[in-house]
Design an enzyme around this catalytic site. Structure first.
Site, PDB file in Angstrom:
ATOM      1  N   ARG A  55       0.831  -1.217   0.000  1.00  0.00           N
ATOM      2  CA  ARG A  55       0.000   0.000   0.000  1.00  0.00           C
ATOM      3  C   ARG A  55       0.868   1.271   0.000  1.00  0.00           C
ATOM      4  O   ARG A  55       0.531   2.265   0.649  1.00  0.00           O
ATOM      5  CB  ARG A  55      -0.957   0.027   1.201  1.00  0.00           C
TER       6      ARG A  55
ATOM      7  N   SER B 159     -10.822  -0.829   3.259  1.00  0.00           N
ATOM      8  CA  SER B 159     -10.007  -0.970   4.474  1.00  0.00           C
ATOM      9  C   SER B 159      -9.558   0.407   4.944  1.00  0.00           C
ATOM     10  O   SER B 159      -8.905   1.129   4.198  1.00  0.00           O
ATOM     11  CB  SER B 159      -8.759  -1.801   4.187  1.00  0.00           C
TER      12      SER B 159
ATOM     13  N   GLU C  77      -4.933   3.731   6.089  1.00  0.00           N
ATOM     14  CA  GLU C  77      -4.682   3.555   4.651  1.00  0.00           C
ATOM     15  C   GLU C  77      -5.366   4.693   3.875  1.00  0.00           C
ATOM     16  O   GLU C  77      -4.859   5.152   2.854  1.00  0.00           O
ATOM     17  CB  GLU C  77      -5.245   2.197   4.211  1.00  0.00           C
TER      18      GLU C  77
HETATM   19  C1  LIG Z   1     -15.467  -1.057  -1.004  1.00  0.00           C
HETATM   20  C2  LIG Z   1     -14.009  -0.747  -1.227  1.00  0.00           C
HETATM   21  C3  LIG Z   1     -13.097  -1.788  -1.380  1.00  0.00           C
HETATM   22  C4  LIG Z   1     -11.733  -1.509  -1.605  1.00  0.00           C
HETATM   23  N1  LIG Z   1     -10.879  -2.564  -1.760  1.00  0.00           N
HETATM   24  C5  LIG Z   1      -9.561  -2.321  -1.983  1.00  0.00           C
HETATM   25  C6  LIG Z   1      -8.654  -3.418  -2.182  1.00  0.00           C
HETATM   26  O1  LIG Z   1      -9.034  -4.572  -2.188  1.00  0.00           O
HETATM   27  N2  LIG Z   1      -7.348  -3.124  -2.386  1.00  0.00           N
HETATM   28  C7  LIG Z   1      -6.882  -1.842  -2.426  1.00  0.00           C
HETATM   29  O2  LIG Z   1      -5.681  -1.659  -2.623  1.00  0.00           O
HETATM   30  N3  LIG Z   1      -7.719  -0.794  -2.257  1.00  0.00           N
HETATM   31  C8  LIG Z   1      -9.044  -0.995  -2.039  1.00  0.00           C
HETATM   32  N4  LIG Z   1      -9.903   0.057  -1.861  1.00  0.00           N
HETATM   33  C9  LIG Z   1      -9.376   1.421  -1.847  1.00  0.00           C
HETATM   34  C10 LIG Z   1      -9.500   2.153  -3.202  1.00  0.00           C
HETATM   35  O3  LIG Z   1     -10.464   1.568  -4.010  1.00  0.00           O
HETATM   36  C11 LIG Z   1      -8.168   2.197  -3.948  1.00  0.00           C
HETATM   37  O4  LIG Z   1      -7.191   2.844  -3.175  1.00  0.00           O
HETATM   38  C12 LIG Z   1      -8.285   2.926  -5.295  1.00  0.00           C
HETATM   39  O5  LIG Z   1      -7.090   2.785  -6.029  1.00  0.00           O
HETATM   40  C13 LIG Z   1      -8.602   4.395  -5.152  1.00  0.00           C
HETATM   41  O6  LIG Z   1      -8.895   4.904  -6.430  1.00  0.00           O
HETATM   42  P1  LIG Z   1      -9.646   6.275  -6.617  1.00  0.00           P
HETATM   43  O7  LIG Z   1      -9.612   6.591  -8.072  1.00  0.00           O
HETATM   44  O8  LIG Z   1     -10.984   6.217  -5.995  1.00  0.00           O
HETATM   45  O9  LIG Z   1      -8.667   7.246  -5.834  1.00  0.00           O
HETATM   46  P2  LIG Z   1      -9.064   8.532  -4.965  1.00  0.00           P
HETATM   47  O10 LIG Z   1      -9.739   8.108  -3.721  1.00  0.00           O
HETATM   48  O11 LIG Z   1      -9.738   9.526  -5.817  1.00  0.00           O
HETATM   49  O12 LIG Z   1      -7.579   9.037  -4.596  1.00  0.00           O
HETATM   50  C14 LIG Z   1      -6.766   8.260  -3.746  1.00  0.00           C
HETATM   51  C15 LIG Z   1      -5.381   8.932  -3.625  1.00  0.00           C
HETATM   52  O13 LIG Z   1      -4.731   8.935  -4.889  1.00  0.00           O
HETATM   53  C16 LIG Z   1      -4.476  10.263  -5.340  1.00  0.00           C
HETATM   54  N5  LIG Z   1      -4.740  10.276  -6.777  1.00  0.00           N
HETATM   55  C17 LIG Z   1      -5.846   9.784  -7.395  1.00  0.00           C
HETATM   56  N6  LIG Z   1      -5.707   9.898  -8.729  1.00  0.00           N
HETATM   57  C18 LIG Z   1      -4.508  10.481  -8.957  1.00  0.00           C
HETATM   58  C19 LIG Z   1      -3.802  10.862 -10.141  1.00  0.00           C
HETATM   59  N7  LIG Z   1      -4.288  10.658 -11.363  1.00  0.00           N
HETATM   60  N8  LIG Z   1      -2.579  11.451 -10.005  1.00  0.00           N
HETATM   61  C20 LIG Z   1      -2.057  11.663  -8.764  1.00  0.00           C
HETATM   62  N9  LIG Z   1      -2.675  11.322  -7.617  1.00  0.00           N
HETATM   63  C21 LIG Z   1      -3.891  10.724  -7.709  1.00  0.00           C
HETATM   64  C22 LIG Z   1      -5.413  11.136  -4.523  1.00  0.00           C
HETATM   65  O14 LIG Z   1      -4.909  12.459  -4.386  1.00  0.00           O
HETATM   66  C23 LIG Z   1      -5.455  10.401  -3.199  1.00  0.00           C
HETATM   67  O15 LIG Z   1      -4.317  10.705  -2.427  1.00  0.00           O
HETATM   68  C24 LIG Z   1     -11.277  -0.178  -1.648  1.00  0.00           C
HETATM   69  C25 LIG Z   1     -12.213   0.879  -1.507  1.00  0.00           C
HETATM   70  C26 LIG Z   1     -13.551   0.597  -1.300  1.00  0.00           C
HETATM   71  C27 LIG Z   1     -14.531   1.727  -1.171  1.00  0.00           C
END
Ligand SMILES: Cc1cc2nc3c(=O)[nH]c(=O)nc-3n(C[C@H](O)[C@H](O)[C@H](O)COP(=O)(O)OP(=O)(O)OC[C@H]3O[C@@H](n4cnc5c(N)ncnc54)[C@H](O)[C@@H]3O)c2cc1C
Length: 334
Positions: free
Chosen positions: A160, A234, A330
Site C-alpha cells: 500500500r 479498508s 490507509e
Molecule cells: C469497497 C471498497 C473496497 C476496496 N478494496 C480495496 C482493495 O481490495 N485493495 C486496495 O488496494 N484498495 C481498495 N480500496 C481502496 C481504493 O479503491 C483504492 O485505493 C483505489 O485505487 C482508489 O482509487 P480512486 O480513483 O478512488 O482514488 P481517490 O480516492 O480519488 O484518490 C486516492 C489517492 O490517490 C491520489 N490520486 C488519485 N488519482 C490520482 C492521479 N491521477 N494522479 C495523482 N494522484 C492521484 C489522490 O490524491 C489520493 O491521495 C477499496 C475501496 C472501497 C470503497
C-alpha cells in the site's frame, strides 16, 4: 473552474463537504492550463474518491482527473502491454482485459476507483498487487509541466505504498498507467477463498473470467457497496511488526493470525486486532465499524468526516493499548 461545490458525489464515504474550487479535466491540455493555479494553491487530484476522507471543507481545488482511453502499446507471442488513461474506471479496465484474454489483474476485479490512483498505494487483493504487472506510468510534473515516465523501480512500490505517497507527494499528476499482461496466463488461485468459491461455482478448469467472477462474488459477499453504505474499503493498513511483537501478543492470544513479511518481519491482520479489541459492529452515532469487516468504517448516513476520523482515532488508541501495535490509516485524510 467551479466554486463551492459539494464533494458528496465525489467520495465513496458520502461525506458532504464543499471544495472551494472544482475542475474536471478531460485531457492533458486542460491539466496543463491548471498548473499555475496548482503551484499556488492547495489541491487534491482524484479519480473515484474511494480512498479519501474529508474531515472539513476543502479550501483548495478538487481536481477530478478524467483522462480516458485504453490502447495496446506492444505485443509479443507471450505478452501484451496495455496503457489506460488515469480516468478509466479500474474495474471496467480489469473486465476489458479479462474479456480480451489478457491475464494478470483479474484478482483485482471490483476494486473501486480509477486507473490513475492504482499506483498511488500499489493496490492489491487476493495475493496480487499492481506492481506484479506494472510496466510504466506517465505523470505530469506540476513544477515544470513536463510529462515524465516512471518505470517499476522509480515507483518504490511496497505494501500500500509508492513514491507518490512519500518523497514525490503532490508533485505529479498521474495521466496514464501501462501494464504488461500475459497472453497465456497462469492463474493465481492460491488464496484459499478463491479456490473455495470456484468449487462453489462448480468450476473445475477455471478461465480468467471464472477467477474474476469468483473474486467479484467473494467481494460482494464481504464488503459493503459504497452505493448503499458509505465507506472507503479498508480504513487501516495491516501492521508489519518485529517477530518479538507477535510473540508478545501470542502469549495472551495464541491464535493471533500472522503472515511472513520481508526482512524477518511479520504482518498482522488489522481487522483481527480491531475485532479482538471489541470494535467490530460497533456504532457511534452516524458512523461505525462494519459488522462483517472490522477493517471497514462506515457512514450510516449524514455523518461528518470528523466523526469517522474520531472513531478511527479511538480504534487506533484502543488497539495500541491492548496489543502495543499502532495502526496506520490507509485512507487519505484531508
Ligand atoms: C469497497 C471498497 C473496497 C476496496 N478494496 C480495496 C482493495 O481490495 N485493495 C486496495 O488496494 N484498495 C481498495 N480500496 C481502496 C481504493 O479503491 C483504492 O485505493 C483505489 O485505487 C482508489 O482509487 P480512486 O480513483 O478512488 O482514488 P481517490 O480516492 O480519488 O484518490 C486516492 C489517492 O490517490 C491520489 N490520486 C488519485 N488519482 C490520482 C492521479 N491521477 N494522479 C495523482 N494522484 C492521484 C489522490 O490524491 C489520493 O491521495 C477499496 C475501496 C472501497 C470503497
Amino acid at each position: 473552474m467551479l466554486e463551492n461545490v459539494s464533494l458528496r458525489p465525489y467520495n465513496t464515504f458520502g461525506i458532504d463537504v464543499n471544495a472551494r474550487y472544482f475542475k474536471e479535466c478531460l485531457n492533458l491540455e486542460e491539466l496543463r492550463e491548471l498548473l499555475p493555479f496548482l503551484r499556488q494553491n492547495a489541491f487534491v487530484v482524484s479519480g473515484g474518491g474511494s480512498n479519501l476522507l474529508f474531515t472539513k471543507d476543502f479550501p483548495g481545488l478538487f481536481l477530478k482527473n478524467n483522462l480516458r482511453g485504453i490502447r495496446e502499446i506492444e505485443r509479443s507471442n507471450r505478452e501484451v502491454i496495455i496503457e489506460a488513461g488515469a480516468g478509466e474506471n479500474w474495474h471496467e479496465f480489469v473486465l476489458y482485459c479479462v474479456e480480451k484474454g489478457f491475464g494478470g489483474i483479474e484478482n483485482l476485479s471490483l476494486i473501486p476507483g480509477c486507473v490513475g490512483a492504482s499506483p498511488m498505494q500499489n493496490i492489491g487483493a487476493y495475493g496480487v498487487e499492481i506492481k506484479d504487472t506494472f510496466e510504466y506510468l506517465d505523470a505530469l510534473e506540476i513544477a515544470t509541466g513536463e510529462l515524465k515516465r516512471f518505470n517499476l523501480d522509480d515507483c518504490a512500490f511496497g505494501y500500500r505504498e509508492s513514491v507518490f505517497k512519500r518523497a514525490l507527494k503532490n508533485q505529479y499528476i498521474i495521466c496514464s498507467v501501462a501494464f504488461r499482461l500475459s497472453l497465456h496466463p497462469t492463474l493465481n488461485t492460491s488464496y484459499g477463498v478463491i479456490e473455495a468459491e470456484l468449487a462453489k461455482m462448480n468450476v473445475l478448469e477455471p478461465t480468467l473470467k471464472d477467477v474474476s467472477n469468483a473474486v467479484i462474488r467473494i467481494r460482494q459477499s464481504k464488503l459493503p457497496d459504497p452505493q448503499h453504505l458509505g465507506n472507503a474499503g479498508s480504513f487501516f493498513k495491516n501492521p508489519v511488526v518485529e517477530a518479538e511483537v507477535l510473540a508478545n501478543i501470542a502469549t495472551n492470544y495464541p491464535k493471533v493470525p500472522s503472515y511472513p513479511a520481508s526482512d524477518g518481519m511479520v504482518k498482522l491482520a488489522a481487522g483481527w486486532l480491531i475485532e479482538q479489541a471489541g470494535w467490530k459492529g460497533k456504532k457511534m452515532g452516524a458512523v461505525g465499524v462494519h459488522e462483517l469487516q472490522a477493517l471497514v468504517l462506515v457512514n450510516f448516513g449524514g455523518a461528518r468526516g470528523s466523526e469517522v476520523f474520531e472513531l478511527s482515532q479511538r480504534i487506533v488508541d484502543d488497539v495500541e493499548a491492548t496489543f502495543g501495535v499502532r495502526l496506520e490509516r490507509e485512507v487519505n485524510i484531508f
